[in-house]
Design an enzyme around this catalytic site. Sequence first.
Site, PDB file in Angstrom:
ATOM      1  N   LYS A   1      18.332   4.193 -12.096  1.00 13.72           N
ATOM      2  CA  LYS A   1      18.125   4.330 -10.636  1.00 13.72           C
ATOM      3  C   LYS A   1      17.733   2.992 -10.038  1.00 13.72           C
ATOM      4  O   LYS A   1      18.329   2.532  -9.065  1.00 13.72           O
ATOM      5  CB  LYS A   1      17.032   5.347 -10.347  1.00 13.72           C
ATOM      6  CG  LYS A   1      16.503   5.343  -8.920  1.00 13.72           C
ATOM      7  CD  LYS A   1      15.498   6.420  -8.615  1.00 13.72           C
ATOM      8  CE  LYS A   1      14.095   6.029  -8.877  1.00 13.72           C
ATOM      9  NZ  LYS A   1      13.458   5.217  -7.834  1.00 13.72           N
ATOM     10  N   ASN A   2      16.753   2.321 -10.641  1.00  7.47           N
ATOM     11  CA  ASN A   2      16.166   1.147  -9.999  1.00  7.47           C
ATOM     12  C   ASN A   2      16.974  -0.126 -10.160  1.00  7.47           C
ATOM     13  O   ASN A   2      16.612  -1.157  -9.600  1.00  7.47           O
ATOM     14  CB  ASN A   2      14.729   0.955 -10.474  1.00  7.47           C
ATOM     15  CG  ASN A   2      13.827   2.072  -9.958  1.00  7.47           C
ATOM     16  OD1 ASN A   2      14.214   2.822  -9.055  1.00  7.47           O
ATOM     17  ND2 ASN A   2      12.665   2.214 -10.550  1.00  7.47           N
TER      18      ASN A   2
ATOM     19  N   ARG B   1      12.588   4.275  -0.719  1.00  2.00           N
ATOM     20  CA  ARG B   1      11.943   2.955  -0.726  1.00  2.00           C
ATOM     21  C   ARG B   1      13.000   1.860  -0.726  1.00  2.00           C
ATOM     22  O   ARG B   1      12.838   0.822  -0.104  1.00  2.00           O
ATOM     23  CB  ARG B   1      11.057   2.842  -1.979  1.00  2.00           C
ATOM     24  CG  ARG B   1      10.457   1.478  -2.232  1.00  2.00           C
ATOM     25  CD  ARG B   1       9.357   1.120  -1.286  1.00  2.00           C
ATOM     26  NE  ARG B   1       8.823  -0.218  -1.542  1.00  2.00           N
ATOM     27  CZ  ARG B   1       7.868  -0.759  -0.797  1.00  2.00           C
ATOM     28  NH1 ARG B   1       7.381  -0.095   0.229  1.00  2.00           N
ATOM     29  NH2 ARG B   1       7.402  -1.972  -1.056  1.00  2.00           N
TER      30      ARG B   1
ATOM     31  N   CYS C   1       8.228   7.576  -2.779  1.00  2.00           N
ATOM     32  CA  CYS C   1       7.129   8.422  -3.230  1.00  2.00           C
ATOM     33  C   CYS C   1       5.800   7.922  -2.660  1.00  2.00           C
ATOM     34  O   CYS C   1       5.552   6.731  -2.587  1.00  2.00           O
ATOM     35  CB  CYS C   1       7.049   8.405  -4.759  1.00  2.00           C
ATOM     36  SG  CYS C   1       8.352   9.385  -5.524  1.00  2.00           S
TER      37      CYS C   1
ATOM     38  N   ARG D   1       2.151   1.057  -0.217  1.00  2.62           N
ATOM     39  CA  ARG D   1       3.481   0.432  -0.385  1.00  2.62           C
ATOM     40  C   ARG D   1       3.882  -0.443   0.804  1.00  2.62           C
ATOM     41  O   ARG D   1       4.909  -0.229   1.449  1.00  2.62           O
ATOM     42  CB  ARG D   1       4.533   1.500  -0.679  1.00  2.62           C
ATOM     43  CG  ARG D   1       4.112   2.383  -1.847  1.00  2.62           C
ATOM     44  CD  ARG D   1       5.206   3.232  -2.368  1.00  2.62           C
ATOM     45  NE  ARG D   1       6.120   2.449  -3.210  1.00  2.62           N
ATOM     46  CZ  ARG D   1       7.203   3.007  -3.781  1.00  2.62           C
ATOM     47  NH1 ARG D   1       7.492   4.261  -3.543  1.00  2.62           N
ATOM     48  NH2 ARG D   1       7.988   2.279  -4.558  1.00  2.62           N
TER      49      ARG D   1
ATOM     50  N   ASP E   1       5.662   3.424 -13.925  1.00  2.00           N
ATOM     51  CA  ASP E   1       6.497   4.628 -13.766  1.00  2.00           C
ATOM     52  C   ASP E   1       6.375   5.582 -14.951  1.00  2.00           C
ATOM     53  O   ASP E   1       6.813   6.732 -14.855  1.00  2.00           O
ATOM     54  CB  ASP E   1       7.971   4.234 -13.566  1.00  2.00           C
ATOM     55  CG  ASP E   1       8.172   3.513 -12.257  1.00  2.00           C
ATOM     56  OD1 ASP E   1       9.234   2.895 -12.075  1.00  2.00           O
ATOM     57  OD2 ASP E   1       7.252   3.535 -11.414  1.00  2.00           O
TER      58      ASP E   1
ATOM     59  N   ARG F   1      15.506  13.030  -7.403  1.00  2.00           N
ATOM     60  CA  ARG F   1      15.685  11.678  -6.872  1.00  2.00           C
ATOM     61  C   ARG F   1      15.955  10.676  -8.003  1.00  2.00           C
ATOM     62  O   ARG F   1      16.584   9.647  -7.797  1.00  2.00           O
ATOM     63  CB  ARG F   1      14.445  11.238  -6.093  1.00  2.00           C
ATOM     64  CG  ARG F   1      14.290  11.907  -4.746  1.00  2.00           C
ATOM     65  CD  ARG F   1      13.211  11.243  -3.934  1.00  2.00           C
ATOM     66  NE  ARG F   1      13.383   9.797  -4.007  1.00  2.00           N
ATOM     67  CZ  ARG F   1      12.351   8.952  -4.019  1.00  2.00           C
ATOM     68  NH1 ARG F   1      11.114   9.404  -3.955  1.00  2.00           N
ATOM     69  NH2 ARG F   1      12.547   7.654  -4.085  1.00  2.00           N
TER      70      ARG F   1
END
Length: 422
Positions: A22-23, A92, A116, A121, A303, A395
């Site tokens: 994902k990231n 994000r 999230c 953040r 994470d 997600r």
Amino acid sequence: MRYLEIAGKKPLCGELTIQGPKNAALPVLAACLLGDGPCVIENCPQIQDVEDTLALLRLLGCKTSRSGHIVSVDASGVEHFSIFGAEAERIRSSVLFLGALLGRMGEAALPYPGGCAIGSRPIDLHLAAMEKLGVRFSKRSESGIYANGSQMRGACIHLPQPSVGATENTVLAAVLAEGETVIGNAALEPETEELCRFLNLRGADIRREPDGRIRISGKKVLRPVRYRLDADRIVAGSYLLAGAACGGSIHFHNLPLSQLSALLAVLSRMGVTVTEDGVMRATGRRLAGGNVTTAPYPGFPTDLQSPLMAAFCLAQGTGQICETMFENRFRTAAELRKMGADITIEGNCALVKGNAVLYGADVCAPDLRGGAALVTAALAASGRSRIQGYGYIARGYENICRDFQGLGAEIRLVDDEDKRVW
Ligand code: EPZ
């Protein structure tokens, strides 16, 4: 609404292939804006955050298509520089469109990002880095950011902390800017490396110095390419911790071992073995807890903090987990307590009493990785659990049901309106 239903207390045994990351997918998709022609991204996970990012690209005029795990993005038709709208406020990674749009269009207009609720953040480091590149912010209203980068030039930037997003945003903005940009204290995460690899394949000139700085020589044009993403190290780590908590033996076909050193050291201390060819064994010896502090890569990833908390419940003795990255990332503890966990929060540390006898309960995922932690606890608990908040889990986890069903778990996704079951 959809919820997960789990009957726990079964070891996890079987084989598993880890989904795409994902990231890394999110910044790579944003980077598709930085030039014309169709970029083809392989091993792109089918998760909500990717779908939301593709929607933002289409909003800007890109043509996108997906066939399974292969996504194509053609930015030739990009005409806009604003991404105000629902998707951008949900995730994000929409903040990465700031750098990508400045790089492509010289302007950007976007809402403050979502993501999230694991902390405040802020994006001050992103904005400060852009200002160093000569970006001017016409107004920072409550609703969002309006940036003009027509005078952007390469610059020397030092990040006060190795922010992943601020590093990636700066790379995205600088890669087509005239001159040289150097980013000091840049993030070292594999996902940031993957973004740079993708951009260099497109013809960018990005180098990682021995001291960790990133050096970028601005280019005029980037070409379209085909690129295959790595495996998701956080999904892999989540599943390794689930295996540790439940016991059993899992053969991972594409474990990104080199990216998981900090977790593997913790698992080894817990009595869990992982071989070079990706076979995890958590049989026999009881788990041992320990002390873990989250840190930027290559430290223990924040994470995996919540999934580790769940696994520590099943370990011997008391484990301590200190969270240094986000100030509101212990909300899963309250849900784990509903399942019999004994967790005390002291400042930024969680004390997890081991040898817990977890039992099934109705719980609610507070965020993406907290949801994965609750799945781990429910799989290790005796009895049945229902986990609300599946939208958070979706997600980042492509199909957590399919993955754990393949390991012998009794888990299913229920739609409580039409009672459909997956
Ligand atoms: C990325 O978030 C990941 N998200 C996060 O994963 C991950 O937890 C985080 O990096 C740390 O590894 C994506 O890549 C989409 P940061 P990011 O900027 O970029 C502070 C998941 O579960 N900070 O490295 O937002 C910030 O508050 C998600 O997949 C500022 O103060 O993280 C935090 O304390 C959750 N000002 C620290 O830096 C800024 O301008 C690290 O944040 C930016 C960040």
